[in-house]
Design an enzyme around this catalytic site. Structure first.
Site, PDB file in Angstrom:
ATOM      1  N   GLU A 295       7.759  17.507 -25.445  1.00 50.48           N
ATOM      2  CA  GLU A 295       7.166  17.897 -24.152  1.00 50.48           C
ATOM      3  C   GLU A 295       7.736  19.227 -23.661  1.00 50.48           C
ATOM      4  OE1 GLU A 295       4.578  16.265 -23.054  1.00 50.48           O
ATOM      5  OE2 GLU A 295       4.829  14.091 -23.187  1.00 50.48           O
TER       6      GLU A 295
ATOM      7  N   HIS B 261      -2.288  10.082 -27.944  1.00 48.37           N
ATOM      8  CA  HIS B 261      -2.566   8.753 -27.389  1.00 48.37           C
ATOM      9  C   HIS B 261      -3.295   7.878 -28.416  1.00 48.37           C
ATOM     10  CE1 HIS B 261      -2.271  10.077 -22.870  1.00 48.37           C
ATOM     11  NE2 HIS B 261      -1.107   9.964 -23.452  1.00 48.37           N
TER      12      HIS B 261
ATOM     13  N   HIS C  72       6.270   8.032 -27.757  1.00 45.80           N
ATOM     14  CA  HIS C  72       5.270   8.881 -27.105  1.00 45.80           C
ATOM     15  C   HIS C  72       5.463  10.356 -27.498  1.00 45.80           C
ATOM     16  CE1 HIS C  72       2.567  10.412 -24.022  1.00 45.80           C
ATOM     17  NE2 HIS C  72       3.532  11.202 -23.604  1.00 45.80           N
TER      18      HIS C  72
ATOM     19  N   ARG D 266       0.815  -1.234   0.000  1.00 46.06           N
ATOM     20  CA  ARG D 266       0.000   0.000   0.000  1.00 46.06           C
ATOM     21  C   ARG D 266       0.841   1.274   0.000  1.00 46.06           C
ATOM     22  NH1 ARG D 266      -2.964  -2.932   4.036  1.00 46.06           N
ATOM     23  NH2 ARG D 266      -4.609  -4.129   3.020  1.00 46.06           N
TER      24      ARG D 266
ATOM     25  N   LYS E 199       2.214  11.233 -11.554  1.00 47.11           N
ATOM     26  CA  LYS E 199       1.332  10.355 -12.330  1.00 47.11           C
ATOM     27  C   LYS E 199       2.083   9.069 -12.631  1.00 47.11           C
ATOM     28  CE  LYS E 199      -1.853  13.348 -14.849  1.00 47.11           C
ATOM     29  NZ  LYS E 199      -2.258  13.818 -16.190  1.00 47.11           N
TER      30      LYS E 199
ATOM     31  N   ARG F  22      -4.535  21.033 -14.291  1.00 45.85           N
ATOM     32  CA  ARG F  22      -3.467  20.108 -14.723  1.00 45.85           C
ATOM     33  C   ARG F  22      -3.732  19.513 -16.101  1.00 45.85           C
ATOM     34  NH1 ARG F  22       0.017  15.675 -11.245  1.00 45.85           N
ATOM     35  NH2 ARG F  22       1.131  14.872 -13.046  1.00 45.85           N
TER      36      ARG F  22
ATOM     37  N   GLU G 105      -5.439  16.599 -10.998  1.00 45.39           N
ATOM     38  CA  GLU G 105      -6.100  16.947 -12.258  1.00 45.39           C
ATOM     39  C   GLU G 105      -7.612  17.134 -12.107  1.00 45.39           C
ATOM     40  OE1 GLU G 105      -4.268  15.234 -15.814  1.00 45.39           O
ATOM     41  OE2 GLU G 105      -6.211  15.330 -16.778  1.00 45.39           O
TER      42      GLU G 105
ATOM     43  N   HIS H 241      -2.072  15.456 -26.324  1.00 44.08           N
ATOM     44  CA  HIS H 241      -2.061  14.058 -25.888  1.00 44.08           C
ATOM     45  C   HIS H 241      -3.314  13.284 -26.302  1.00 44.08           C
ATOM     46  CE1 HIS H 241       1.351  15.504 -23.641  1.00 44.08           C
ATOM     47  NE2 HIS H 241       1.550  14.344 -23.037  1.00 44.08           N
TER      48      HIS H 241
ATOM     49  N   LYS I  90       5.950  22.867 -14.770  1.00 41.95           N
ATOM     50  CA  LYS I  90       5.211  21.687 -14.295  1.00 41.95           C
ATOM     51  C   LYS I  90       4.961  21.795 -12.790  1.00 41.95           C
ATOM     52  CE  LYS I  90       4.088  17.016 -14.805  1.00 41.95           C
ATOM     53  NZ  LYS I  90       4.183  15.760 -15.513  1.00 41.95           N
TER      54      LYS I  90
ATOM     55  N   ASN J 292      -1.837  18.071 -20.876  1.00 40.29           N
ATOM     56  CA  ASN J 292      -2.136  17.039 -21.874  1.00 40.29           C
ATOM     57  C   ASN J 292      -2.373  17.621 -23.262  1.00 40.29           C
ATOM     58  OD1 ASN J 292      -1.983  14.802 -20.130  1.00 40.29           O
ATOM     59  ND2 ASN J 292      -3.990  15.336 -19.305  1.00 40.29           N
TER      60      ASN J 292
HETATM   61  P1  NAD Z   1      11.241   5.343 -22.605  1.00 35.06           P
HETATM   62  O1  NAD Z   1      11.122   5.230 -21.172  1.00 35.06           O
HETATM   63  O2  NAD Z   1      10.759   4.233 -23.453  1.00 35.06           O
HETATM   64  O3  NAD Z   1      12.769   5.651 -22.965  1.00 35.06           O
HETATM   65  C1  NAD Z   1      13.117   5.825 -24.314  1.00 35.06           C
HETATM   66  C2  NAD Z   1      14.257   4.896 -24.743  1.00 35.06           C
HETATM   67  O4  NAD Z   1      15.495   5.459 -24.325  1.00 35.06           O
HETATM   68  C3  NAD Z   1      14.207   3.513 -24.165  1.00 35.06           C
HETATM   69  O5  NAD Z   1      14.642   2.592 -25.131  1.00 35.06           O
HETATM   70  C4  NAD Z   1      15.212   3.580 -23.015  1.00 35.06           C
HETATM   71  O6  NAD Z   1      15.752   2.336 -22.679  1.00 35.06           O
HETATM   72  C5  NAD Z   1      16.248   4.474 -23.593  1.00 35.06           C
HETATM   73  N1  NAD Z   1      17.053   5.242 -22.657  1.00 35.06           N
HETATM   74  C6  NAD Z   1      16.631   5.833 -21.508  1.00 35.06           C
HETATM   75  N2  NAD Z   1      17.607   6.593 -20.997  1.00 35.06           N
HETATM   76  C7  NAD Z   1      18.667   6.454 -21.806  1.00 35.06           C
HETATM   77  C8  NAD Z   1      19.972   6.998 -21.830  1.00 35.06           C
HETATM   78  N3  NAD Z   1      20.343   7.911 -20.928  1.00 35.06           N
HETATM   79  N4  NAD Z   1      20.825   6.619 -22.792  1.00 35.06           N
HETATM   80  C9  NAD Z   1      20.422   5.748 -23.759  1.00 35.06           C
HETATM   81  N5  NAD Z   1      19.191   5.227 -23.826  1.00 35.06           N
HETATM   82  C10 NAD Z   1      18.328   5.580 -22.869  1.00 35.06           C
HETATM   83  O7  NAD Z   1      10.469   6.652 -23.149  1.00 35.06           O
HETATM   84  P2  NAD Z   1      10.328   8.128 -22.585  1.00 35.06           P
HETATM   85  O8  NAD Z   1      10.153   8.978 -23.776  1.00 35.06           O
HETATM   86  O9  NAD Z   1      11.351   8.464 -21.594  1.00 35.06           O
HETATM   87  O10 NAD Z   1       8.940   8.054 -21.778  1.00 35.06           O
HETATM   88  C11 NAD Z   1       7.728   7.806 -22.443  1.00 35.06           C
HETATM   89  C12 NAD Z   1       6.731   7.302 -21.436  1.00 35.06           C
HETATM   90  O11 NAD Z   1       6.492   8.314 -20.462  1.00 35.06           O
HETATM   91  C13 NAD Z   1       5.390   6.967 -22.029  1.00 35.06           C
HETATM   92  O12 NAD Z   1       4.966   5.719 -21.559  1.00 35.06           O
HETATM   93  C14 NAD Z   1       4.474   8.063 -21.530  1.00 35.06           C
HETATM   94  O13 NAD Z   1       3.146   7.642 -21.401  1.00 35.06           O
HETATM   95  C15 NAD Z   1       5.101   8.393 -20.223  1.00 35.06           C
HETATM   96  N6  NAD Z   1       4.802   9.744 -19.743  1.00 35.06           N
HETATM   97  C16 NAD Z   1       4.352   9.874 -18.477  1.00 35.06           C
HETATM   98  C17 NAD Z   1       4.092  11.115 -17.956  1.00 35.06           C
HETATM   99  C18 NAD Z   1       3.683  11.265 -16.523  1.00 35.06           C
HETATM  100  O14 NAD Z   1       3.295  12.357 -16.131  1.00 35.06           O
HETATM  101  N7  NAD Z   1       3.788  10.239 -15.720  1.00 35.06           N
HETATM  102  C19 NAD Z   1       4.281  12.265 -18.746  1.00 35.06           C
HETATM  103  C20 NAD Z   1       4.761  12.097 -20.040  1.00 35.06           C
HETATM  104  C21 NAD Z   1       5.014  10.823 -20.537  1.00 35.06           C
HETATM  105  N1  GLY Z   2       2.086  14.764 -18.393  1.00 32.42           N
HETATM  106  C1  GLY Z   2       0.795  15.164 -17.933  1.00 32.42           C
HETATM  107  C2  GLY Z   2       0.745  15.389 -16.458  1.00 32.42           C
HETATM  108  O1  GLY Z   2       1.688  15.175 -15.755  1.00 32.42           O
HETATM  109  O2  GLY Z   2      -0.263  15.787 -15.980  1.00 32.42           O
END
Ligand code: NAD
Ligand code: GLY
Length: 378
Positions: free
Chosen positions: A202, A269, A282, A138, A160, A258, A254, A265, A244, A262
């Site tokens: 972003e 998405h 993404h 939890r 998130k 907030r 949100e 998005h 942010k 998006n």
């Molecule tokens: P990712 O986590 O897939 O990383 C991208 C690629 O880069 C992967 O292959 C990873 O292994 C590689 N990588 C990471 N760091 C590296 C480094 N320093 N050197 C070499 N390779 C490296 O993708 P991302 O773009 O970081 O994240 C996308 C995800 O984030 C999506 O799932 C999206 O939905 C999520 N997201 C979440 C929020 C939130 O608020 N929680 C906001 C935006 C996006």
């Molecule tokens: N990336 C959208 C949020 O954090 O709300």
């Protein structure tokens, strides 16, 4: 003034930017974001993190060989035991099956409710580790150590956490804040160029929704950012985190404001789930989704054509696609109805109501179809 565009990714490793701190103001859930170089391997970076009997570093098979050992050594003094779990890499693995590997590891190592999780990687690792931290016993403490630009400017901040479902992106998750976010800019040196561009989507997002002066700065510095100029990247990460922090500080869960984060998005998405997770990154889907959302904003009267062209040009210069895949308008609409902003099956879009300000609006399907016809491949 534009910063120099002469540095390379090699220069990024060697240059030093003084560390800065940005606070996420959430009462007893407040935490700092540390931004700088050489932070990941420095034991002092983790002073604010609780000590415990054990810690688990959750990473993936790509990032583990690059940075897991440095992190493990840096935190070794705080825990009797530090384990490393390398998940399979990629958006296609952001699901229940992979999430379960984290619970398997925690239970297999006899982790207790004080065990600290460290998310070392991009947004996929960060979102899954955060969700696991929210659910294990939890709730256990966790730290974000984002290593992609996208994760440093967005996903690691704000709490998130989620996994995908085949029917919808990020549909299963929780709001759960980390104890600390540690953005080591040096890790961006090893990031593939396509991933850097995805992160820039972003960064660009924060301009139209909140800060047109920052947007103008990105326009002036986009070549430096693509070339990984250290000072340009440091400013982009800091300003993005400040915006942010401002938004999340006012609306953690949100209820309203907030949602502006998006922007792009809802369309994005739909692209990601419509093509299959991982086909477009993404950030690529969000970049193209912002072009569509800007075009919709223009149709609804918030911005003019010149603004849409300006945004489209910047997204293109960041190395991102600006023409949507040909999923067909009906498929886009069907996918966009499965969105967390939807209410009663009605799609709610983040639109720009004037440059630098965003709002959530409904739009007639006919207008959305016209936008899709204009913005997608035939
Ligand atoms: P990712 O986590 O897939 O990383 C991208 C690629 O880069 C992967 O292959 C990873 O292994 C590689 N990588 C990471 N760091 C590296 C480094 N320093 N050197 C070499 N390779 C490296 O993708 P991302 O773009 O970081 O994240 C996308 C995800 O984030 C999506 O799932 C999206 O939905 C999520 N997201 C979440 C929020 C939130 O608020 N929680 C906001 C935006 C996006
Ligand atoms: N990336 C959208 C949020 O954090 O709300």
């Amino acid at each position: 003034m534009p910063v120099s565009a002469s540095s390379t990714s090699q220069g990024l490793e060697n240059s030093r930017v003084p560390p800065v701190r940005v606070y996420i103001p959430l009462g007893d859930r407040s935490y700092p974001i540390l931004i700088g170089n050489d932070l990941l391997g420095d034991a002092g970076s983790y002073d604010a993190v609780p000590s415990a009997a054990s810690a688990l570093i959750v990473t993936n098979t790509t990032v583990a060989p690059l940075y897991a050992q440095a992190l493990q050594q840096a935190i070794a003094g705080r825990y009797r035991r530090v384990d490393v779990l390398a998940l399979p890499d990629g958006e296609a693995h952001k699901n229940w099956e992979t999430l379960n590997l984290i619970f398997d590891a925690l239970l297999g190592h006899g982790s207790d409710r004080k065990t600290v999780l460290f998310a070392l990687g991009g947004g996929v690792v960060g979102d899954m580790t955060g969700f696991a931290a929210a659910a294990y016993m939890r709730g256990v403490p966790f730290v974000q150590v984002p290593t992609t630009l996208l994760a440093q400017v967005d996903s690691s901040v704000g709490g998130k956490t989620a996994i995908n479902h085949p029917l919808g992106k990020n549909m299963i998750g929780a709001f759960y804040q980390p104890q600390l976010v540690l953005c080591d800019l040096g890790t961006l040196a090893t990031l593939p160029a396509r991933e850097l561009s995805a992160g820039l989507a972003e960064v660009i997002k924060y301009g139209p929704i909140h800060d047109m002066a920052f947007f103008a700065w990105i326009e002036e510095n986009i070549d430096a950012l693509v070339a990984r100029d250290p000072a340009a990247l440091a400013h982009a990460v800091k300003r993005s985190c400040e915006i942010k922090a401002f938004v999340v500080g006012q609306d953690e869960r949100e209820a309203g404001l907030r949602a502006i984060l998006n922007f792009g998005h809802t369309f994005g998405h739909a692209i990601e789930s419509g093509l299959g997770y991982g086909e477009w990154l993404h950030g690529e889907a969000v970049g193209c989704g912002m072009v569509m959302a800007a075009r919709l904003s223009q149709r609804l009267g918030g911005v003019d054509v010149a603004f849409v062209d300006r945004l489209t040009r910047l997204i293109e210069r960041a190395g991102l696609p600006v023409v949507g895949p040909a999923l067909g308008a009906e498929r886009y609409l069907e996918l966009m109805r499965i969105d967390k902003k939807s209410e009663g099956g009605e799609i709610r879009f983040v639109v720009i109501d004037k440059p630098g300000s965003a709002a959530v609006r409904n739009a007639p399907d006919a207008v959305v179809r016209e936008v899709l016809a204009q913005c997608c491949a035939a």
